[in-house]
Design a protein around this motif. Structure first.
Motif, PDB file in Angstrom:
ATOM      1  N   ALA A   1       3.649   5.854  -5.701  1.00  0.00           N
ATOM      2  CA  ALA A   1       3.313   6.077  -7.112  1.00  0.00           C
ATOM      3  C   ALA A   1       2.374   7.269  -7.267  1.00  0.00           C
ATOM      4  O   ALA A   1       2.541   8.106  -8.169  1.00  0.00           O
ATOM      5  CB  ALA A   1       2.680   4.814  -7.691  1.00  0.00           C
ATOM      6  N   ARG A   2       1.379   7.361  -6.389  1.00  0.00           N
ATOM      7  CA  ARG A   2       0.450   8.498  -6.456  1.00  0.00           C
ATOM      8  C   ARG A   2       1.168   9.810  -6.139  1.00  0.00           C
ATOM      9  O   ARG A   2       0.831  10.867  -6.698  1.00  0.00           O
ATOM     10  CB  ARG A   2      -0.720   8.267  -5.499  1.00  0.00           C
ATOM     11  CG  ARG A   2      -1.759   7.290  -6.022  1.00  0.00           C
ATOM     12  CD  ARG A   2      -2.993   7.277  -5.148  1.00  0.00           C
ATOM     13  NE  ARG A   2      -2.740   6.615  -3.876  1.00  0.00           N
ATOM     14  CZ  ARG A   2      -2.891   5.328  -3.656  1.00  0.00           C
ATOM     15  NH1 ARG A   2      -3.289   4.535  -4.643  1.00  0.00           N
ATOM     16  NH2 ARG A   2      -2.645   4.797  -2.476  1.00  0.00           N
TER      17      ARG A   2
ATOM     18  N   ARG B   1       3.983   0.928  -9.429  1.00  0.00           N
ATOM     19  CA  ARG B   1       2.752   0.149  -9.273  1.00  0.00           C
ATOM     20  C   ARG B   1       2.995  -1.335  -9.520  1.00  0.00           C
ATOM     21  O   ARG B   1       2.403  -2.195  -8.854  1.00  0.00           O
ATOM     22  CB  ARG B   1       1.681   0.688 -10.213  1.00  0.00           C
ATOM     23  CG  ARG B   1       1.128   2.034  -9.734  1.00  0.00           C
ATOM     24  CD  ARG B   1       0.167   2.660 -10.699  1.00  0.00           C
ATOM     25  NE  ARG B   1      -0.391   3.891 -10.126  1.00  0.00           N
ATOM     26  CZ  ARG B   1      -0.939   4.863 -10.824  1.00  0.00           C
ATOM     27  NH1 ARG B   1      -1.012   4.759 -12.147  1.00  0.00           N
ATOM     28  NH2 ARG B   1      -1.424   5.939 -10.226  1.00  0.00           N
TER      29      ARG B   1
ATOM     30  N   ASP C   1       0.831  -1.209   0.000  1.00  0.00           N
ATOM     31  CA  ASP C   1       0.000   0.000   0.000  1.00  0.00           C
ATOM     32  C   ASP C   1       0.865   1.259   0.000  1.00  0.00           C
ATOM     33  O   ASP C   1       0.537   2.261  -0.654  1.00  0.00           O
ATOM     34  CB  ASP C   1      -0.932   0.002   1.216  1.00  0.00           C
ATOM     35  CG  ASP C   1      -1.983  -1.098   1.145  1.00  0.00           C
ATOM     36  OD1 ASP C   1      -2.232  -1.606   0.030  1.00  0.00           O
ATOM     37  OD2 ASP C   1      -2.540  -1.452   2.203  1.00  0.00           O
TER      38      ASP C   1
ATOM     39  N   ALA D   1       4.531  -2.601  -6.361  1.00  0.00           N
ATOM     40  CA  ALA D   1       3.509  -2.765  -5.319  1.00  0.00           C
ATOM     41  C   ALA D   1       2.724  -4.046  -5.526  1.00  0.00           C
ATOM     42  O   ALA D   1       2.450  -4.789  -4.571  1.00  0.00           O
ATOM     43  CB  ALA D   1       2.574  -1.560  -5.308  1.00  0.00           C
ATOM     44  N   GLU D   2       2.355  -4.329  -6.767  1.00  0.00           N
ATOM     45  CA  GLU D   2       1.597  -5.542  -7.050  1.00  0.00           C
ATOM     46  C   GLU D   2       2.438  -6.785  -6.753  1.00  0.00           C
ATOM     47  O   GLU D   2       1.933  -7.785  -6.224  1.00  0.00           O
ATOM     48  CB  GLU D   2       1.158  -5.542  -8.512  1.00  0.00           C
ATOM     49  CG  GLU D   2       0.186  -6.660  -8.867  1.00  0.00           C
ATOM     50  CD  GLU D   2      -1.125  -6.563  -8.105  1.00  0.00           C
ATOM     51  OE1 GLU D   2      -1.784  -7.606  -7.937  1.00  0.00           O
ATOM     52  OE2 GLU D   2      -1.487  -5.436  -7.673  1.00  0.00           O
TER      53      GLU D   2
ATOM     54  N   ASP E   1       2.215   1.873  -3.442  1.00  0.00           N
ATOM     55  CA  ASP E   1       1.157   2.491  -4.247  1.00  0.00           C
ATOM     56  C   ASP E   1       1.029   3.981  -3.940  1.00  0.00           C
ATOM     57  O   ASP E   1       0.840   4.809  -4.847  1.00  0.00           O
ATOM     58  CB  ASP E   1      -0.181   1.794  -3.979  1.00  0.00           C
ATOM     59  CG  ASP E   1      -0.410   0.603  -4.905  1.00  0.00           C
ATOM     60  OD1 ASP E   1       0.128   0.615  -6.023  1.00  0.00           O
ATOM     61  OD2 ASP E   1      -1.116  -0.334  -4.499  1.00  0.00           O
TER      62      ASP E   1
END
Length: 665
Positions: A518-519, A618, A512, A621-622, A515
């Motif tokens: 990334a944002r 991302r 998380d 993160a995945e 992620d």
């Protein structure tokens, strides 16, 4: 059985090496370096001993012991610096504690009804503990006092014990608020000054190996200061000049904090005049000093140096301004909602949260088993079993497994002190000076670790129990036995039977955070509006995103630190992921540094490069979300990029994060 381990050496002869305790246990037994809170220790000594003196003077030692027992809960909750927070931390839990002891008193001696009521209270206690710190302490005191009321014959009528226990807690609150008229908002001002000092330390360490740790201390100081000031402003009607001034002084720290990573990436130390100037600002904040100021700083040349110079000069101007503008100040994190709105939101989240229900059910199961056991099997001083379960099964306080082990060890150490007191000190007025010393040890030892806190609290509880039951030295054996039974119930029913205890979700939390990184890159370098109002809104959104991700990373780091104290396999898994946690922190730092350089003249990265970085974050993160360990990640090769771009350091840190997985694999 041998206590040695045999190790083979090249000569073929065995070498014997004594067994050493596991690392997670040694970490829990190692005392913290936190300073001793001398003022809190003095308050605790007075708060614990004064009720006993009054009880002896009135020939009602049992009443005095109950007031001291209530003071004990207030002493444990007396951890805040700001006076407003002291009111919340002490007064609110006392209300829940009074409800708990009243319910416990009403079911005392009612057998299975008491078991059912305490189990239901445990469910409620566990669920409300998920709301926040004050709610957690309130839930703890609700259950603790309910167990005491259901296990001890307390004075009648039923409202007597709640009144006496609450009086003890409120006495602690009164003592803690004595300095309010003299110190006013000094705690909030000290929190803002501490942020400046932490920043000065980080700037001093820039370019060196200590920077990462100093930067984390800046994040912690910022979190504390914003929590104090923004939380206070939510309850102040209108605009308070003092609070607006402190908020403005805190807001201007943010550009300095953003410039620090850019200076660190240069790889060399800053001129000493810069940290010295920040420390001077810290003294000005703490002393409330205003007026004109002059800064003698080296001339800036690079975009990073220009960013730091501009931020420092702006901060100096705001810190020394005599009168703040009450109508031109923004809350960089957003002004908190009203208390009633936050309360409704917290209750809704609690009821809808599966984690809240799971913890409530775990606590209810353990309390139900403990009460059932002591109802079926004759256990002397049986209420101590449930008390032990309540203290140990607090996941928000740390690892359940290590707390169970540390509580057993701390109880054993505390019983040694209690045995000496009960054997050598005659009951009566001699208990008052002894309680002064024992009470003062609680805050002093609490800062050193959980085992030390348990060792300090145990003799206090036994001395108060002796005043209520007059059993003297005979309390030692049942206290140790009941504590061991409670720890065993917690380990089996509250830890081993719940896979989430030893299949920790630290990988999900880390994913998380990646992620969020990334944002953050997207907000920092994505498309921004052309209008001035739109650009201002985009900058505010970016600042809020940066503060949010740094706060989230602080929470992830705390969760990993907690997991590292668990025995295998949880501790080993946390250790495997730990390098990636550090790598993500550096990615966010590099992103912040890149944005600062662009703001002060560097060329912005192209859209394709930004999209590549975002997509790779991302994908990482995945991968983290799906993998159980770094060895299961499959890091792809990153495409080459422009080494002159401001995002080059971000790509390097991202490559390092991927390399961690590649090396492990």
């Amino acid at each position: 059985m041998s206590t040695e381990r045999t190790e083979q050496i090249p000569s073929g002869r065995p070498r014997h090496r004594p067994l050493t305790p596991p690392a997670w246990l040694l970490k829990g037994l190692r005392p913290s370096t936190a300073p001793i809170p001398w003022a809190a220790a003095a308050r605790a000594g007075v708060a614990m001993a004064a009720p006993l003196a009054v009880g002896f003077a009135l020939n009602e030692p049992e009443y005095g012991a109950l007031v001291s027992m209530g003071a004990l809960s207030g002493v444990i909750g007396d951890t805040a610096d700001a006076y407003r927070m002291r009111v919340l931390n002490i007064a609110v839990p006392q209300l829940f504690g009074a409800i708990g002891v009243a319910l416990g008193t009403l079911v005392f001696g009612h057998g299975w009804l008491a078991v059912g009521v305490l189990t239901l209270i445990a469910l409620v206690s566990g669920m409300i503990s998920s709301i926040g710190t004050v709610a957690s302490v309130s839930g703890l005191l609700l259950l603790l006092n309910a167990v005491v009321g259901a296990g001890l014959p307390l004075p009648q009528p039923w409202w007597t014990a709640p009144l006496l226990l609450s009086a003890g807690g409120l006495f602690v609150l009164l003592l803690s608020l004595l300095g309010w008229p003299l110190r006013g908002r000094q705690p909030e001002r000290a929190a803002v000054a501490a942020t400046y000092r932490a920043l000065a330390d980080a700037l001093e360490a820039a370019g060196g190996p200590d920077y990462d740790e100093r930067r984390r201390q800046v994040t912690h100081a910022l979190n504390q200061a914003y929590d104090l000031i923004l939380g206070r402003r939510a309850r102040v009607h209108g605009r308070s000049p003092a609070l607006v001034r402190m908020l403005a002084q805190l807001n201007v720290v943010i550009p300095l904090v953003e410039a620090a990573p850019a200076m660190h990436l240069r790889g060399k130390a800053l001129p000493p005049e810069i940290p010295a100037a920040v420390r001077d600002l810290a003294r000005a904040v703490e002393e409330g000093r205003t007026g004109k100021t002059s800064l003698e700083l080296p001339a800036p040349h690079t975009p990073a140096e220009r960013a730091l110079d501009a931020a420092l000069r702006h901060a100096a101007a705001i810190v020394h301004v005599p009168e703040p503008d009450l109508h031109n100040i923004d809350d960089r994190l957003g002004r908190p909602a009203a208390l009633t709105v936050r309360a409704r939101r917290a209750v809704r989240d609690m009821m809808m949260s599966s984690a809240s229900w799971r913890y409530g059910l775990r606590l209810a199961l353990c309390i139900g088993l403990a009460q059932t056991l002591v109802s079926v099997v004759e256990v002397e001083r049986s209420y101590w079993v449930a008390l032990t379960v309540t203290f140990v099964l607090k996941p928000d306080f740390g690892s359940v497994f290590s707390r169970a082990v540390l509580r057993a060890l701390g109880t054993a150490a505390g019983l040694v002190i209690a045995a000496a007191v009960l054997a050598e000190v005659p009951r009566g007025w001699w208990d008052v000076p002894v309680m002064v010393v024992l009470g003062a040890l609680i805050p002093a030892f609490s800062t050193k670790g959980y085992a030390f806190q348990t060792a300090a609290i145990t003799p206090v509880i036994l001395l108060l129990s002796d005043l209520l039951n007059h059993q003297g030295f005979d309390l030692i054996r049942p206290r140790l036995l009941d504590s061991l039974i409670g720890c065993a119930i917690t380990l089996i029913a509250g830890y081993l039977l719940w896979p989430e205890s030893w299949h920790t979700r630290i990988g999900d939390r880390l994913a998380d955070t990646v992620d969020d990184a990334a944002r953050y890159v997207e907000r920092a370098f994505g498309t921004h509006p052309d209008t001035e109002a739109g650009q201002r809104a985009a900058r505010t959104a970016r600042l809020q995103a940066r503060r949010r991700i740094y706060r989230e990373m602080s929470g992830v780091r705390n969760e990993f630190q907690r997991a590292l104290t668990e025995p295998p396999p949880t501790g080993a898994r946390a250790a495997a992921w730990w390098p990636l946690v550090v790598a993500v922190e550096r990615i966010v730092d590099a992103t912040t540094a890149a944005r600062v350089r662009v703001n002060h003249g560097a060329e912005a990265p192209c859209a394709e490069e930004v999209e590549t970085v975002i997509a790779d974050l991302r994908a990482l993160a995945e991968g983290v979300r799906k993998a159980r360990s770094p060895t299961q990640l499959r890091p792809p090769a990153l495409p080459p990029g422009d080494e002159g771009s401001v995002l080059a350091p971000v790509r390097h840190e991202l490559a390092a994060a991927r390399a961690i997985a590649a090396d492990e694999h």
